[in-house]
Design an enzyme around this catalytic site. Sequence first.
Site, PDB file in Angstrom:
ATOM      1  N   HIS A  87       0.816  -1.219   0.000  1.00 22.22           N
ATOM      2  CA  HIS A  87       0.000   0.000   0.000  1.00 22.22           C
ATOM      3  C   HIS A  87       0.847   1.265   0.000  1.00 22.22           C
ATOM      4  O   HIS A  87       0.356   2.340   0.307  1.00 22.22           O
ATOM      5  CB  HIS A  87      -0.958  -0.019   1.200  1.00 22.22           C
TER       6      HIS A  87
ATOM      7  N   GLY B  52      -0.735 -10.252  12.036  1.00 21.46           N
ATOM      8  CA  GLY B  52      -1.394  -8.984  12.337  1.00 21.46           C
ATOM      9  C   GLY B  52      -2.296  -8.434  11.257  1.00 21.46           C
ATOM     10  O   GLY B  52      -2.508  -7.230  11.198  1.00 21.46           O
ATOM     11  N   SER B  53      -2.823  -9.309  10.414  1.00 24.39           N
ATOM     12  CA  SER B  53      -3.771  -8.837   9.401  1.00 24.39           C
ATOM     13  C   SER B  53      -5.092  -9.551   9.576  1.00 24.39           C
ATOM     14  O   SER B  53      -5.127 -10.766   9.765  1.00 24.39           O
ATOM     15  CB  SER B  53      -3.239  -9.086   7.991  1.00 24.39           C
TER      16      SER B  53
ATOM     17  N   LEU C 116       1.730 -10.244  18.890  1.00 23.43           N
ATOM     18  CA  LEU C 116       2.880 -10.516  18.020  1.00 23.43           C
ATOM     19  C   LEU C 116       4.200 -10.251  18.726  1.00 23.43           C
ATOM     20  O   LEU C 116       5.188 -10.915  18.463  1.00 23.43           O
ATOM     21  CB  LEU C 116       2.761  -9.675  16.749  1.00 23.43           C
TER      22      LEU C 116
ATOM     23  N   CYS D 233       3.512  13.722  -7.112  1.00 23.05           N
ATOM     24  CA  CYS D 233       2.695  14.762  -7.743  1.00 23.05           C
ATOM     25  C   CYS D 233       1.792  14.109  -8.783  1.00 23.05           C
ATOM     26  O   CYS D 233       2.262  13.378  -9.649  1.00 23.05           O
ATOM     27  CB  CYS D 233       3.581  15.811  -8.409  1.00 23.05           C
TER      28      CYS D 233
ATOM     29  N   CYS E 125       2.801  15.895 -12.501  1.00 30.58           N
ATOM     30  CA  CYS E 125       4.022  15.605 -13.267  1.00 30.58           C
ATOM     31  C   CYS E 125       4.741  14.362 -12.773  1.00 30.58           C
ATOM     32  O   CYS E 125       5.802  14.011 -13.274  1.00 30.58           O
ATOM     33  CB  CYS E 125       4.967  16.800 -13.234  1.00 30.58           C
TER      34      CYS E 125
HETATM   35 ZN    ZN Z   1       4.268  18.302 -10.358  1.00 37.24          ZN
END
Ligand code: ZN
Length: 283
Positions: A125, A226-227, A270, A133, A136
């Site tokens: 993730h 832990g999920s 854990l 950005c 760009c």
């Molecule tokens: Zn930018």
Amino acid sequence: MSAPTATAPADLGALVDLLRGRRLAVLAGAGISTESGIPDYRGPETRHVERRPVQYDDFVRDATARQRYWARASRGWARMTGARPNEGHRALARLERAGLVEGVVTQNVDGLHQAAGSGRVIELHGALDRVVCLGCDVRLSRAEVQRLIESTNPGWLRLGAEAGRMAPDGDVELEAGIARFVTPVCPSCGGPLKPDVVFFGESVPKPRVAEAAGIVSRADALLVVGSSLAVYSGYRFVRQAEKEGTPVAIVTLGETRGHPHAAVALDARLGDALPALADALGA
Ligand SMILES: [Zn+2]
């Protein structure tokens, strides 16, 4: 009374028996970072908390959503950077140094696996300490963006985040002053900035999924730590392991949707269970 879980903490032996002599793929969720002070979305302690994390589409389309996100997250960042790896993270790093870990696939964005010394980490993730950005595609460090925020919102970061509850994505619950907050933009093109994390409603980039799937394929066992496996981005690897005939072990607090697929499940902290496992496996 709740139904008894499949196994008790005393069943470390069953876990050790299953994993001994096998090279592990580790799938880690928010539960491993709770002992570092980073709360879980879906852990046993926070299950009742209602929270509406920002959705990807809203963030991209709506300047107010970005303003709200950055106003809150920038205040939570100080607490996030203060978090340190715990015994669970360190035990995984120790197992890797002993040659017993093929790689860690983590759902966490806090960087604590690497801080603990894990070398091969796939951040499914993304990571909160990077910013991208949307105009760009330039990458910035989070520290740089925090400086931008401080320069256009003098004193904002010093107000502190202590009053608001923090989520694992660094978001902090606060409302005051958001309307006056100046949202940071890209220093190169003026485009919108987004933390380099996968938001709700956004997919994990395919090459990253493939890299993680490769780790699971090459391993002899999948260890889930832990999920709750509530989101598909992690659960898919349990299904993959099952399809490939690779045994699955789960160590976490509470029941998960992976439990029906697990050869061994251990309901344990854990910070206790992983160091004990590393010891037993000779790491
Ligand atoms: Zn930018």
